[in-house]
Scaffold this motif. Structure first.
Motif, PDB file in Angstrom:
ATOM      1  N   LEU A 276       0.839  -1.197   0.000  1.00 47.38           N
ATOM      2  CA  LEU A 276       0.000   0.000   0.000  1.00 47.38           C
ATOM      3  C   LEU A 276       0.879   1.253   0.000  1.00 47.38           C
ATOM      4  O   LEU A 276       1.934   1.293   0.639  1.00 47.38           O
ATOM      5  CB  LEU A 276      -0.909   0.025   1.234  1.00 47.38           C
ATOM      6  N   THR A 277       0.426   2.285  -0.693  1.00 46.03           N
ATOM      7  CA  THR A 277       1.179   3.542  -0.749  1.00 46.03           C
ATOM      8  C   THR A 277       1.401   4.119   0.648  1.00 46.03           C
ATOM      9  O   THR A 277       2.508   4.556   0.985  1.00 46.03           O
ATOM     10  CB  THR A 277       0.427   4.573  -1.612  1.00 46.03           C
ATOM     11  N   ALA A 278       0.367   4.112   1.469  1.00 42.61           N
ATOM     12  CA  ALA A 278       0.479   4.671   2.815  1.00 42.61           C
ATOM     13  C   ALA A 278       1.510   3.930   3.653  1.00 42.61           C
ATOM     14  O   ALA A 278       2.225   4.542   4.456  1.00 42.61           O
ATOM     15  CB  ALA A 278      -0.889   4.626   3.508  1.00 42.61           C
ATOM     16  N   VAL A 279       1.600   2.608   3.449  1.00 44.32           N
ATOM     17  CA  VAL A 279       2.567   1.807   4.200  1.00 44.32           C
ATOM     18  C   VAL A 279       3.982   2.093   3.707  1.00 44.32           C
ATOM     19  O   VAL A 279       4.914   2.305   4.507  1.00 44.32           O
ATOM     20  CB  VAL A 279       2.246   0.299   4.065  1.00 44.32           C
ATOM     21  N   LYS A 280       4.159   2.118   2.400  1.00 44.78           N
ATOM     22  CA  LYS A 280       5.481   2.391   1.829  1.00 44.78           C
ATOM     23  C   LYS A 280       6.003   3.770   2.233  1.00 44.78           C
ATOM     24  O   LYS A 280       7.202   3.947   2.481  1.00 44.78           O
ATOM     25  CB  LYS A 280       5.420   2.291   0.304  1.00 44.78           C
ATOM     26  N   GLU A 281       5.101   4.734   2.292  1.00 44.53           N
ATOM     27  CA  GLU A 281       5.499   6.102   2.626  1.00 44.53           C
ATOM     28  C   GLU A 281       5.530   6.354   4.132  1.00 44.53           C
ATOM     29  O   GLU A 281       5.805   7.469   4.576  1.00 44.53           O
ATOM     30  CB  GLU A 281       4.530   7.092   1.966  1.00 44.53           C
ATOM     31  N   LYS A 282       5.222   5.310   4.897  1.00 46.27           N
ATOM     32  CA  LYS A 282       5.161   5.412   6.372  1.00 46.27           C
ATOM     33  C   LYS A 282       4.136   6.453   6.810  1.00 46.27           C
ATOM     34  O   LYS A 282       4.387   7.280   7.692  1.00 46.27           O
ATOM     35  CB  LYS A 282       6.549   5.727   6.943  1.00 46.27           C
ATOM     36  N   HIS A 283       2.977   6.394   6.176  1.00 45.28           N
ATOM     37  CA  HIS A 283       1.866   7.292   6.502  1.00 45.28           C
ATOM     38  C   HIS A 283       0.744   6.528   7.213  1.00 45.28           C
ATOM     39  O   HIS A 283      -0.418   6.654   6.867  1.00 45.28           O
ATOM     40  CB  HIS A 283       1.310   7.941   5.229  1.00 45.28           C
ATOM     41  N   ILE A 284       1.116   5.725   8.192  1.00 44.42           N
ATOM     42  CA  ILE A 284       0.148   4.979   8.991  1.00 44.42           C
ATOM     43  C   ILE A 284       0.078   5.627  10.365  1.00 44.42           C
ATOM     44  O   ILE A 284       1.103   5.806  11.031  1.00 44.42           O
ATOM     45  CB  ILE A 284       0.554   3.498   9.142  1.00 44.42           C
ATOM     46  N   TYR A 285      -1.130   5.983  10.797  1.00 47.94           N
ATOM     47  CA  TYR A 285      -1.308   6.676  12.071  1.00 47.94           C
ATOM     48  C   TYR A 285      -2.209   5.842  12.981  1.00 47.94           C
ATOM     49  O   TYR A 285      -3.399   5.684  12.719  1.00 47.94           O
ATOM     50  CB  TYR A 285      -1.932   8.055  11.842  1.00 47.94           C
ATOM     51  N   MET A 286      -1.623   5.306  14.053  1.00 46.92           N
ATOM     52  CA  MET A 286      -2.366   4.457  14.971  1.00 46.92           C
ATOM     53  C   MET A 286      -3.048   5.314  16.038  1.00 46.92           C
ATOM     54  O   MET A 286      -2.426   6.168  16.662  1.00 46.92           O
ATOM     55  CB  MET A 286      -1.421   3.459  15.648  1.00 46.92           C
ATOM     56  N   MET A 287      -4.346   5.058  16.224  1.00 47.70           N
ATOM     57  CA  MET A 287      -5.129   5.821  17.188  1.00 47.70           C
ATOM     58  C   MET A 287      -5.695   4.894  18.269  1.00 47.70           C
ATOM     59  O   MET A 287      -5.947   3.719  18.024  1.00 47.70           O
ATOM     60  CB  MET A 287      -6.270   6.550  16.473  1.00 47.70           C
ATOM     61  N   GLY A 288      -5.876   5.434  19.462  1.00 47.58           N
ATOM     62  CA  GLY A 288      -6.352   4.645  20.589  1.00 47.58           C
ATOM     63  C   GLY A 288      -7.784   4.165  20.408  1.00 47.58           C
ATOM     64  O   GLY A 288      -8.630   4.889  19.877  1.00 47.58           O
ATOM     65  N   GLY A 289      -8.054   2.944  20.861  1.00 50.46           N
ATOM     66  CA  GLY A 289      -9.397   2.377  20.727  1.00 50.46           C
ATOM     67  C   GLY A 289     -10.405   3.028  21.648  1.00 50.46           C
ATOM     68  O   GLY A 289     -11.405   3.588  21.204  1.00 50.46           O
ATOM     69  N   GLU A 311      -1.276  15.961  15.841  1.00 46.02           N
ATOM     70  CA  GLU A 311       0.053  15.534  16.276  1.00 46.02           C
ATOM     71  C   GLU A 311       0.639  14.494  15.325  1.00 46.02           C
ATOM     72  O   GLU A 311       1.827  14.561  14.971  1.00 46.02           O
ATOM     73  CB  GLU A 311      -0.025  14.965  17.691  1.00 46.02           C
ATOM     74  N   ALA A 312      -0.197  13.540  14.896  1.00 49.51           N
ATOM     75  CA  ALA A 312       0.276  12.476  14.009  1.00 49.51           C
ATOM     76  C   ALA A 312       0.765  13.037  12.673  1.00 49.51           C
ATOM     77  O   ALA A 312       1.848  12.674  12.192  1.00 49.51           O
ATOM     78  CB  ALA A 312      -0.842  11.456  13.783  1.00 49.51           C
ATOM     79  N   PHE A 313      -0.014  13.920  12.074  1.00 48.94           N
ATOM     80  CA  PHE A 313       0.365  14.457  10.768  1.00 48.94           C
ATOM     81  C   PHE A 313       1.530  15.440  10.882  1.00 48.94           C
ATOM     82  O   PHE A 313       2.375  15.510   9.974  1.00 48.94           O
ATOM     83  CB  PHE A 313      -0.840  15.112  10.096  1.00 48.94           C
ATOM     84  N   LYS A 314       1.607  16.183  11.965  1.00 47.84           N
ATOM     85  CA  LYS A 314       2.722  17.099  12.163  1.00 47.84           C
ATOM     86  C   LYS A 314       4.025  16.312  12.330  1.00 47.84           C
ATOM     87  O   LYS A 314       5.044  16.657  11.741  1.00 47.84           O
ATOM     88  CB  LYS A 314       2.480  17.970  13.395  1.00 47.84           C
ATOM     89  N   ASN A 315       3.982  15.262  13.157  1.00 45.66           N
ATOM     90  CA  ASN A 315       5.178  14.446  13.383  1.00 45.66           C
ATOM     91  C   ASN A 315       5.621  13.750  12.105  1.00 45.66           C
ATOM     92  O   ASN A 315       6.811  13.592  11.845  1.00 45.66           O
ATOM     93  CB  ASN A 315       4.920  13.409  14.477  1.00 45.66           C
ATOM     94  N   ASN A 316       4.650  13.340  11.290  1.00 41.67           N
ATOM     95  CA  ASN A 316       4.979  12.689  10.033  1.00 41.67           C
ATOM     96  C   ASN A 316       5.669  13.656   9.089  1.00 41.67           C
ATOM     97  O   ASN A 316       6.611  13.288   8.376  1.00 41.67           O
ATOM     98  CB  ASN A 316       3.710  12.142   9.389  1.00 41.67           C
ATOM     99  N   LYS A 317       5.215  14.881   9.103  1.00 36.80           N
ATOM    100  CA  LYS A 317       5.812  15.907   8.236  1.00 36.80           C
ATOM    101  C   LYS A 317       7.257  16.184   8.638  1.00 36.80           C
ATOM    102  O   LYS A 317       8.137  16.347   7.797  1.00 36.80           O
ATOM    103  CB  LYS A 317       4.987  17.197   8.333  1.00 36.80           C
ATOM    104  N   LYS A 318       7.483  16.191   9.961  1.00 39.43           N
ATOM    105  CA  LYS A 318       8.838  16.448  10.459  1.00 39.43           C
ATOM    106  C   LYS A 318       9.779  15.320  10.059  1.00 39.43           C
ATOM    107  O   LYS A 318      10.941  15.517   9.752  1.00 39.43           O
ATOM    108  CB  LYS A 318       8.812  16.570  11.978  1.00 39.43           C
ATOM    109  N   GLY A 319       9.203  14.074  10.102  1.00 36.45           N
ATOM    110  CA  GLY A 319      10.020  12.906   9.755  1.00 36.45           C
ATOM    111  C   GLY A 319      10.417  12.912   8.285  1.00 36.45           C
ATOM    112  O   GLY A 319      11.425  12.335   7.914  1.00 36.45           O
TER     113      GLY A 319
END
Length: 319
Positions: A276-289, A311-319
């Protein structure tokens, strides 16, 4: 047969206790101590009833009512809980709140033991139990609404906190508006899919579900084209996820059970998932149940989710 006989005695004793409590409560109206408790009349689906002007021991039945009550500045003494632990945003304020579990019928014994001075419950769930509940404490049944804002307004009316209810609504809308602008800068037109992994199935939330509406409409995260036409939710298998192939994938594990964890682990080990594109690009964001359990149905859950997404999208952008 012996167990059924014992169970019957327990139920009978509980009913007697509830009745006795109700009788004592009604009889105490003539005592000097009860006369000092100020009362006010509120409108309910069961007619006008008298409740304490400043209730101290409130129980909100349903998994979402306690969040409404706390949003108005009142910590419930007991609540129904789906998960073993409260969501993190309620862990500290609810540290002394009694967990009563959740079932088709309220836990009358636990409610009675909590000695509430007010019970608030949705009509759709508690009307059948109104007599038993009102025998324990004044019980306000409220109508069901499609929009949580109207439910909050109803509860604000009960507590005489209409202005505070409106402020909660307004403050959250301000947060939504500001967060949408931030996410637009971070994500733009890249597609986002919100997937919920449950014990029996995997669900994608469309824009017309309460959860999907927050993610895709209010926060403006672009859904994949096929999801944009989904009426509510869509149950999918791993084999069809590549057909959607989002740029970003928000994943919520419904609970912490082994069944849910194992289901998701099997997905992650699949070549279909890994491609998956999201997996390859490390764009997976895990959220609490449990933190997302009331998403789309409570201002507290929505506020927490918005912070988590930002927070998830900001941290991903920094990475």
């Amino acid at each position: 047969m012996k167990h059924n006989w014992i169970k019957g005695i327990i139920i009978a004793l509980l009913c007697m206790a509830i009745t006795a409590c109700g009788t004592a409560s009604k009889g105490s109206k003539d005592t000097d101590s009860d006369k000092t408790v100020k009362q006010r009349v509120v409108k309910t689906v069961m007619g006008d009833i008298s409740i304490p002007t400043d209730p101290k021991r409130v129980i909100g039945l349903s998994v979402v009512y306690p969040e409404f009550i706390y949003a108005l500045g009142i910590v419930p003494i007991a609540e129904q809980n789906y998960h073993t632990d409260f969501p993190s945003y309620l862990a500290e304020p609810f540290k002394n709140t009694i967990k009563m579990g959740i079932a088709k019928t309220p836990n009358f014994e636990a409610i009675l033991a909590a000695t509430p001075d007010l019970i608030i419950a949705p009509e759709w769930w508690s009307k059948k139990d109104y007599d038993q509940l009102s025998a324990i404490a004044p019980t306000v049944l409220l109508p069901q609404h499609d929009d949580w804002r109207d439910e909050l307004r109803d509860i604000g009316e009960v507590f005489g906190k209409k202005d505070q209810a409106e402020k909660v609504i307004t403050d959250l809308q301000t947060k939504v508006t500001e967060s949408k602008k931030t996410l637009d800068d971070l994500v733009g037109d890249e597609t986002v899919m919100y997937m919920r992994v449950m014990a029996k199935e995997v669900i994608i939330h469309g824009i017309k579900s309460d959860r999907g509406n927050l993610i895709h409409v209010q926060l403006g995260l672009q859904p994949v084209p096929k999801i944009a036409e989904t009426e509510n939710t869509l149950s999918i298998s791993l084999e069809v996820i590549p057909e959607y192939n989002p740029d970003h994938l928000i994943v919520q594990l419904d609970d912490e059970s082994d069944e849910v964890k194992n289901r998701f682990e099997e997905m992650m080990n699949s070549s279909l998932w890994k491609n998956l594109t999201a997996v390859k690009e490390k764009h997976i964001y895990m959220m609490g149940g449990k933190e997302w359990f009331n998403l789309g149905m409570s201002p507290l859950a929505n506020s927490f989710a918005i912070d988590a997404v930002l927070e998830a999208f900001k941290n991903n952008k920094k990475g």
